[in-house]
Design a protein around this motif. Structure first.
Motif, PDB file in Angstrom:
ATOM      1  N   GLY A   3       0.800  -1.218   0.000  1.00  0.00           N
ATOM      2  CA  GLY A   3       0.000   0.000   0.000  1.00  0.00           C
ATOM      3  C   GLY A   3       0.832   1.266   0.000  1.00  0.00           C
ATOM      4  O   GLY A   3       0.295   2.344   0.112  1.00  0.00           O
ATOM      5  N   LEU A 120     -11.848   1.679  -2.291  1.00  0.00           N
ATOM      6  CA  LEU A 120     -11.954   0.630  -1.279  1.00  0.00           C
ATOM      7  C   LEU A 120     -11.877   1.253   0.100  1.00  0.00           C
ATOM      8  O   LEU A 120     -10.946   1.996   0.401  1.00  0.00           O
ATOM      9  CB  LEU A 120     -10.835  -0.403  -1.428  1.00  0.00           C
ATOM     10  CG  LEU A 120     -10.891  -1.293  -2.647  1.00  0.00           C
ATOM     11  CD1 LEU A 120      -9.694  -2.228  -2.671  1.00  0.00           C
ATOM     12  CD2 LEU A 120     -12.169  -2.098  -2.660  1.00  0.00           C
ATOM     13  N   GLU A 123      -8.549   1.483   2.450  1.00  0.00           N
ATOM     14  CA  GLU A 123      -7.329   1.464   1.644  1.00  0.00           C
ATOM     15  C   GLU A 123      -6.631   2.811   1.773  1.00  0.00           C
ATOM     16  O   GLU A 123      -7.288   3.852   1.856  1.00  0.00           O
ATOM     17  CB  GLU A 123      -7.691   1.194   0.174  1.00  0.00           C
ATOM     18  CG  GLU A 123      -6.521   0.945  -0.721  1.00  0.00           C
ATOM     19  CD  GLU A 123      -5.920  -0.440  -0.584  1.00  0.00           C
ATOM     20  OE1 GLU A 123      -4.773  -0.609  -0.994  1.00  0.00           O
ATOM     21  OE2 GLU A 123      -6.603  -1.338  -0.044  1.00  0.00           O
ATOM     22  N   LYS A 124      -5.319   2.822   1.810  1.00  0.00           N
ATOM     23  CA  LYS A 124      -4.569   4.071   1.888  1.00  0.00           C
ATOM     24  C   LYS A 124      -4.211   4.518   0.472  1.00  0.00           C
ATOM     25  O   LYS A 124      -3.671   3.752  -0.303  1.00  0.00           O
ATOM     26  CB  LYS A 124      -3.300   3.870   2.709  1.00  0.00           C
ATOM     27  CG  LYS A 124      -3.594   3.540   4.168  1.00  0.00           C
ATOM     28  CD  LYS A 124      -2.332   3.625   4.987  1.00  0.00           C
ATOM     29  CE  LYS A 124      -2.492   3.147   6.394  1.00  0.00           C
ATOM     30  NZ  LYS A 124      -3.532   3.634   7.168  1.00  0.00           N
ATOM     31  N   TYR A 125      -4.541   5.759   0.151  1.00  0.00           N
ATOM     32  CA  TYR A 125      -4.262   6.318  -1.163  1.00  0.00           C
ATOM     33  C   TYR A 125      -3.368   7.536  -1.013  1.00  0.00           C
ATOM     34  O   TYR A 125      -3.429   8.243  -0.011  1.00  0.00           O
ATOM     35  CB  TYR A 125      -5.567   6.734  -1.870  1.00  0.00           C
ATOM     36  CG  TYR A 125      -6.488   5.578  -2.166  1.00  0.00           C
ATOM     37  CD1 TYR A 125      -6.241   4.722  -3.227  1.00  0.00           C
ATOM     38  CD2 TYR A 125      -7.612   5.331  -1.385  1.00  0.00           C
ATOM     39  CE1 TYR A 125      -7.081   3.656  -3.502  1.00  0.00           C
ATOM     40  CE2 TYR A 125      -8.464   4.271  -1.655  1.00  0.00           C
ATOM     41  CZ  TYR A 125      -8.189   3.440  -2.718  1.00  0.00           C
ATOM     42  OH  TYR A 125      -9.020   2.383  -2.998  1.00  0.00           O
TER      43      TYR A 125
END
Length: 192
Positions: A3, A120, A123-125
């Motif tokens: 990630g 998601l 989730e890390k973006y």
């Protein structure tokens, strides 16, 4: 490390021992990559079709994309009926037959979410994200590899639906030439 924004990991095989300073040549298995692309884009079609047939509460709970298949886990409170499964498959294949362009764009996370792109949960973006859009059918944040047009998929066939865990269902499907192989396997099994 999973990630981490900007991190790209490739799995490689060496025909012999490799040491620092050796010169290597990278080759892509283009058939395997095309097959993975078909299955990955099919995963996006599947999620959109699931939401249309089962409801907007359906969320991705995990997935696997391989050259030979796709597996998609999703939140849902009941089994998927034969009629619902047929409608999901019909919607996916209608998009395939429409030969819709699969477009990508890079934008800020805020702009992507404002545009209606699905992300998601948890989730890390990073600040900048990639949005994959399939006509008006699907729009998601995704950094993976995809076909250029849905017609490149060929066809999609759901081969399994069942429970993965409490409140989570699983669908497995095949795309492209694997659909024909699946039908041939089914015919041979009936003949025996």
């Amino acid at each position: 490390v999973y990630g981490m924004p900007g991190l790209v990991v490739h799995k490689t095989e060496a025909g012999h021992g490799v040491k620092a300073g050796d010169r290597v040549v990278a080759r892509i298995d283009t058939e395997a990559r095309r097959a993975a692309m078909r299955h990955h884009t099919s995963t996006h079609l599947l999620q959109a079709a699931l939401q249309r047939v089962l409801g907007r509460h359906v969320k991705q709970a995990g997935s696997v994309v391989e050259p030979g298949r796709l597996r998609f886990d999703f939140t849902h409170y009941a089994g998927v009926s034969a009629e619902e499964k047929a409608e999901i498959e019909r919607l996916m294949n209608a998009e395939v037959l429409a030969n819709v362009p699969v477009e990508t764009d890079v934008m800020t996370l805020d702009r992507a979410l404002e545009s209606g792109a699905m992300a998601l949960f948890g989730e890390k973006y990073g600040d900048s994200v990639r949005v994959v859009q399939i006509g008006e059918f699907s729009k998601e944040l995704c950094g993976g590899t995809h076909v250029a047009r849905t017609g490149d998929i060929g066809a999609v066939k759901i081969v399994y639906e069942g429970s993965s865990s409490a409140g989570v269902r699983r669908i497995e499907a095949v795309a492209g030439p694997r659909v024909v192989e699946h039908y041939e396997e089914q015919l041979h099994a009936k003949e025996e």
